[in-house]
Write an enzyme that holds these catalytic residues in place. Sequence first.
Site, PDB file in Angstrom:
ATOM      1  N   HIS A   1      40.673  39.280  35.038  1.00 34.30           N
ATOM      2  CA  HIS A   1      41.700  39.963  34.538  1.00 34.30           C
ATOM      3  C   HIS A   1      41.662  40.660  33.213  1.00 34.30           C
ATOM      4  O   HIS A   1      42.123  41.760  33.265  1.00 34.30           O
ATOM      5  CB  HIS A   1      42.854  38.800  34.219  1.00 34.30           C
ATOM      6  CG  HIS A   1      44.055  39.142  33.890  1.00 34.30           C
ATOM      7  ND1 HIS A   1      45.145  39.268  34.673  1.00 34.30           N
ATOM      8  CD2 HIS A   1      44.699  39.454  32.555  1.00 34.30           C
ATOM      9  CE1 HIS A   1      46.164  39.645  34.060  1.00 34.30           C
ATOM     10  NE2 HIS A   1      45.823  39.795  32.771  1.00 34.30           N
ATOM     11  N   GLU A   2      40.984  40.109  32.231  1.00 35.43           N
ATOM     12  CA  GLU A   2      41.138  40.886  30.990  1.00 35.43           C
ATOM     13  C   GLU A   2      40.085  42.105  31.108  1.00 35.43           C
ATOM     14  O   GLU A   2      40.250  42.954  30.178  1.00 35.43           O
ATOM     15  CB  GLU A   2      40.442  39.768  29.847  1.00 35.43           C
ATOM     16  CG  GLU A   2      41.724  38.783  29.577  1.00 35.43           C
ATOM     17  CD  GLU A   2      42.965  39.218  29.034  1.00 35.43           C
ATOM     18  OE1 GLU A   2      43.136  40.275  28.813  1.00 35.43           O
ATOM     19  OE2 GLU A   2      43.876  38.668  29.509  1.00 35.43           O
TER      20      GLU A   2
ATOM     21  N   HIS B   1      41.787  45.119  31.976  1.00 37.44           N
ATOM     22  CA  HIS B   1      42.596  45.704  30.615  1.00 37.44           C
ATOM     23  C   HIS B   1      41.371  46.607  30.148  1.00 37.44           C
ATOM     24  O   HIS B   1      41.542  47.871  29.848  1.00 37.44           O
ATOM     25  CB  HIS B   1      43.033  44.995  29.859  1.00 37.44           C
ATOM     26  CG  HIS B   1      44.376  44.185  30.136  1.00 37.44           C
ATOM     27  ND1 HIS B   1      45.624  44.830  30.791  1.00 37.44           N
ATOM     28  CD2 HIS B   1      44.794  42.762  30.369  1.00 37.44           C
ATOM     29  CE1 HIS B   1      46.432  43.931  31.008  1.00 37.44           C
ATOM     30  NE2 HIS B   1      45.910  42.696  30.649  1.00 37.44           N
TER      31      HIS B   1
END
Length: 724
Positions: free
Chosen positions: A513-514, A517
């Site tokens: 997920h990170e 980004h």
Amino acid sequence: MKKHLLTPIALAIALAGCQSENKEQAANQQAATEQVAQTSASAEQSNPFYSEYDTPFGIAPFEQIKIEHYMPALEKGIAEQKAEILAIANSDEAPTFENTIEAMEKSGDLLTKVTNVFYGLIGSMSTPEMQAISKEVSPKLSKLSDDVYLNEDLFKRVKAVYDQKDELELNTEQNTLLEKTYKGFVRGGANLNTEDKATLRDLNEQLSKLSIQFGENLLNETNDFELVIDNEEDLNGLPEGIIAAAANTASERGHEGKWVFTTHRPSFYPFLTYSTKRDLREQLFYAYTHRGDNDNKNDNKKIAAKMASLRYQRAQVLGYDTHADYVLENAMAKTPENVYGLLDKVWPASLARAKQEVADMQTFAESEGADFKLEAWDWWYYSEKVRKQKYDLDEEATKPYFSLENTMQGVFYTAEKLWGVTFKERDDLPKYHPDVTTYEMFDKDGSSVGVYMTDFFVRPSKRGGAWMSSFRKQHKMYGEEVKPIIYNVLNYPTPVGDEPVLLTFDQASTLFHEFGHAIQGLLSDGYYRSLTGTALPRDYVEYPSQVMENWMTEPEVLEQFAKHYKTGEVIPMEMVEKIQASGKFNQGFATTEYMAAALLDLKWHTLKTAEEQDADKFEADAMAEIGLINEIAPRYRTTYFSHIFAGGYSSGYYGYIWSNIFDADTWKVFEEKGIFDQDTATSYRKNVLESGGTEDPMIMYKRFRGQEPDPIHLLERRGLVAPK
């Protein structure tokens, strides 16, 4: 450093003002004055922020930056930007896009340089000294912002350019910058009268100070609590790795030979999931859910209530019904009514599913001889037991296949297959902490793209959660390509001895997920600094990160990295199938606890009164109104809801599920065309990742997808409606 110089400067001035009775005294005065001047000049020269970084990629020379460098550089940066803004506002030239809008975009380079480092490190390397600086500079930054947006002469120039936008033949990115700049002034109070402008300044300053205090209180509360165990029997049910980590924590905290559990998530969640000691689970759960709610010096109840009141007052001054109306005007959702419209579709189904999950766990608990009604601190423990029973899946048994090192390789494999990018570890680059690992990223043509830093392990100086940010954003506004310096921060357990860090399935998903980004920041391809990377609405910015999670559970990806850390054996396909089959398990709980927090956020920020609320009663009434069951606490209660009271998510926490609509809709394309289909991956890169905030997000999304996203794919994914 300037504060330290005040005393000798004042002394020198005082000496110079005395009536000298002899030449010797006069000489002493002169020497004192010269010494102060030399000290000041020396301080100016030694401050790393005042010159170009003489480092590879222009990474900040972290080892040279001292605590005394921040405040002088921040103050100088503020002064420089104020002077630059005044020069634009007072210019005799007719206002143009270049000498007004673009000039404003290029102002504040030093301040940007310093704040990128300071606020980057205060999140992961906080100290009392840094917190003190943050408190001191926060109102100064708030004042600077107001000085910009409330400058009448400057707004006249901005409005003059905006009024002729149709004749200017601006490109897409220039037009976006103009639109955002003009709206920023209007939303910042440029159209207010003198009295209201003064009121707005006061409200902004108060909010700035309270937000800092809220975050500081929460960090202190999280760090202060410890559950000390000295009886080995009280460790029953806990995996060996968790016990070892607790012993390590105990040693670090001065409890040698014992075990310590904290309210940091890597400690909290495993204990509630595996401990057989129900009374201890309750004790730790209470501590976690009452952070900031203990009527002590770190109490956040009154701060949250005060901030909600001040935000309502500010919205009223600016002409909005509520703070949520003010915030959402710039979001994809546009209005609180639209947000409630989405949440109202999902809430009944998720709550019904959660109630069924409670019933299943109660039945299971009673089958094991339990003679009590399940409470909130029982959920993790019994849901894990039901998971094992339903899917024969033991999350602890999956951890050996998800070592941190291997999972990172899985992330890199996915990025390379999708976009041809590769990563090379660089041990020779500056880093701010020994835990940081740094990589250089290369594009498929071999060109260097930027720098990617990772900071994975929990420590007392680091706030909770996981995030991505940048020490420098990509841009081209000075005529050359400026490469991004991007970092991810997480809170995984600290390594114990030579053993690798093993991740739960959820922790591994968070890494993907990170990185979602981070890859948007790294692949950014825009001209203006303020529009690149993740400069997006709160209810859209989570979309690329959520999409990235999907690849982790694909067999082709798992086969590349999910290997047993001891044997090297690839995760068995049987276990993969169980993971996929259990994907909808506990979704009632996961969706309900999240949405309860999102609805609590909206409740605080759709208030139509300046009266300060009793925070505990307000929250209890809000949860009763939506029918939240006692077995579930909101993911964030008011007093530790840092997203909305110490971060930028006020009225926007719903954004995760709004972004999930785009995520589920996008993944449908990859499922249909192939998870590594190059045409889809290329279009996604160009229209979503590279473009950042350079254009309206929905226009860019429709360019990628051909249509607006369909929410049905999200509801199907979560098992809240049957697939068509």
